[in-house]
Design a protein around this motif. Sequence first.
Motif, PDB file in Angstrom:
ATOM      1  N   THR A 193     -87.473  56.233 -12.225  1.00 44.54           N
ATOM      2  CA  THR A 193     -87.468  54.774 -12.067  1.00 44.54           C
ATOM      3  C   THR A 193     -86.056  54.258 -11.809  1.00 44.54           C
ATOM      4  O   THR A 193     -85.889  53.260 -11.109  1.00 44.54           O
ATOM      5  CB  THR A 193     -88.085  54.073 -13.289  1.00 44.54           C
ATOM      6  OG1 THR A 193     -87.436  54.516 -14.482  1.00 44.54           O
ATOM      7  CG2 THR A 193     -89.567  54.375 -13.382  1.00 44.54           C
ATOM      8  N   SER A 206     -85.510  52.296  -8.330  1.00 46.08           N
ATOM      9  CA  SER A 206     -85.030  50.921  -8.503  1.00 46.08           C
ATOM     10  C   SER A 206     -83.733  50.700  -7.737  1.00 46.08           C
ATOM     11  O   SER A 206     -83.519  49.631  -7.142  1.00 46.08           O
ATOM     12  CB  SER A 206     -84.832  50.611  -9.988  1.00 46.08           C
ATOM     13  OG  SER A 206     -86.064  50.627 -10.682  1.00 46.08           O
ATOM     14  N   PHE A 261     -89.535  49.017  -7.441  1.00 42.23           N
ATOM     15  CA  PHE A 261     -89.793  48.992  -8.880  1.00 42.23           C
ATOM     16  C   PHE A 261     -88.991  47.889  -9.579  1.00 42.23           C
ATOM     17  O   PHE A 261     -89.200  46.719  -9.329  1.00 42.23           O
ATOM     18  CB  PHE A 261     -89.512  50.377  -9.472  1.00 42.23           C
ATOM     19  CG  PHE A 261     -90.284  50.688 -10.726  1.00 42.23           C
ATOM     20  CD1 PHE A 261     -91.643  50.963 -10.659  1.00 42.23           C
ATOM     21  CD2 PHE A 261     -89.676  50.708 -11.956  1.00 42.23           C
ATOM     22  CE1 PHE A 261     -92.381  51.247 -11.804  1.00 42.23           C
ATOM     23  CE2 PHE A 261     -90.392  50.992 -13.113  1.00 42.23           C
ATOM     24  CZ  PHE A 261     -91.747  51.261 -13.032  1.00 42.23           C
ATOM     25  N   LEU A 302     -84.067  46.801 -14.084  1.00 41.45           N
ATOM     26  CA  LEU A 302     -84.827  47.880 -14.715  1.00 41.45           C
ATOM     27  C   LEU A 302     -84.577  47.971 -16.210  1.00 41.45           C
ATOM     28  O   LEU A 302     -85.523  48.019 -17.010  1.00 41.45           O
ATOM     29  CB  LEU A 302     -84.507  49.223 -14.052  1.00 41.45           C
ATOM     30  CG  LEU A 302     -85.225  50.425 -14.678  1.00 41.45           C
ATOM     31  CD1 LEU A 302     -86.737  50.301 -14.506  1.00 41.45           C
ATOM     32  CD2 LEU A 302     -84.723  51.728 -14.056  1.00 41.45           C
ATOM     33  N   SER A 358     -91.203  55.816 -16.760  1.00 37.51           N
ATOM     34  CA  SER A 358     -89.754  56.015 -16.822  1.00 37.51           C
ATOM     35  C   SER A 358     -89.362  57.277 -17.578  1.00 37.51           C
ATOM     36  O   SER A 358     -88.248  57.780 -17.409  1.00 37.51           O
ATOM     37  CB  SER A 358     -89.088  54.808 -17.499  1.00 37.51           C
ATOM     38  OG  SER A 358     -89.303  53.617 -16.756  1.00 37.51           O
TER      39      SER A 358
END
Length: 274
Positions: A149, A153, A158, A163, A201
């Motif tokens: 992730t 990101s 995402f 994040l 994640s």
Amino acid sequence: MSADLELVSIKTDTYPLDGLLYTPRGARPRAAAMIFHGNCHNFYTGPSRFLPETLVADGIACLAFNRRGHEMVTSLDGRNVGGGAFQLAHEAIADGRYAANFLAGRGFTNPIVIGHSNGGVLAAQHAADHPDTPALVLMSAHLGGAGITTLISAKGLFGRDRLLELIAEAERMIAQGRGGELILLPGWWWVISAESLVDYSRNMPATLDNARQMKSPVLYVVGDQEPEDLYPAREFAARCASPCDVRILPSCDHFYTGLERETAALVVDWLRRS
């Protein structure tokens, strides 16, 4: 397409998996394959849609199936909801086993495994867990692992630049017993449950780690428009414990747009020779 199509429902420990089983008409299949779709896709989009015709024409029965994480948000029974926004890694891995067991019940043991994008990460895990898998085809399989992730990101998907804030919010929601509630994301795939955000994640299989566990021959296909740090075809081949062919397709995006027939032909030709 000279094939028989059967709409199937595959039992799990919660909700069933829908899919299509394609079999050659009037001939006994020489092999069987199952296709793992990408994040928030389904059995009738992407490679799950365009591969079966060519596979069946070459005598390979094919199961294209939904994981419980299909679509972004989907209706289940009544007003219950599910889908990609609620996906969990352990369920996604289990869905591959349920699909393989379904095929075994139809007489197709040890199917060929094909996976696109996030489905490729899961396909690599399935092949690592099932060393009798006769062949593995990875189509733009991403890196996976605990850092996925952060990486996606940074590329504008995402959580983008939010994040860490979103993970902290999700952890608070889980602690309050609200893990099933949805959070808006600033990038694709736009909406996710608190529990799924934290799980994705931290708990996704690591594609490169699974390369070292491979017993199956592997074809890893990527488009030349895909970043190599996210779709590590060459690194996977370097680490792979079994033979691995890498094909980088020119003028090709993540979804093989406009190159569906050529890509399907490449996959089937490789399977014939593997």
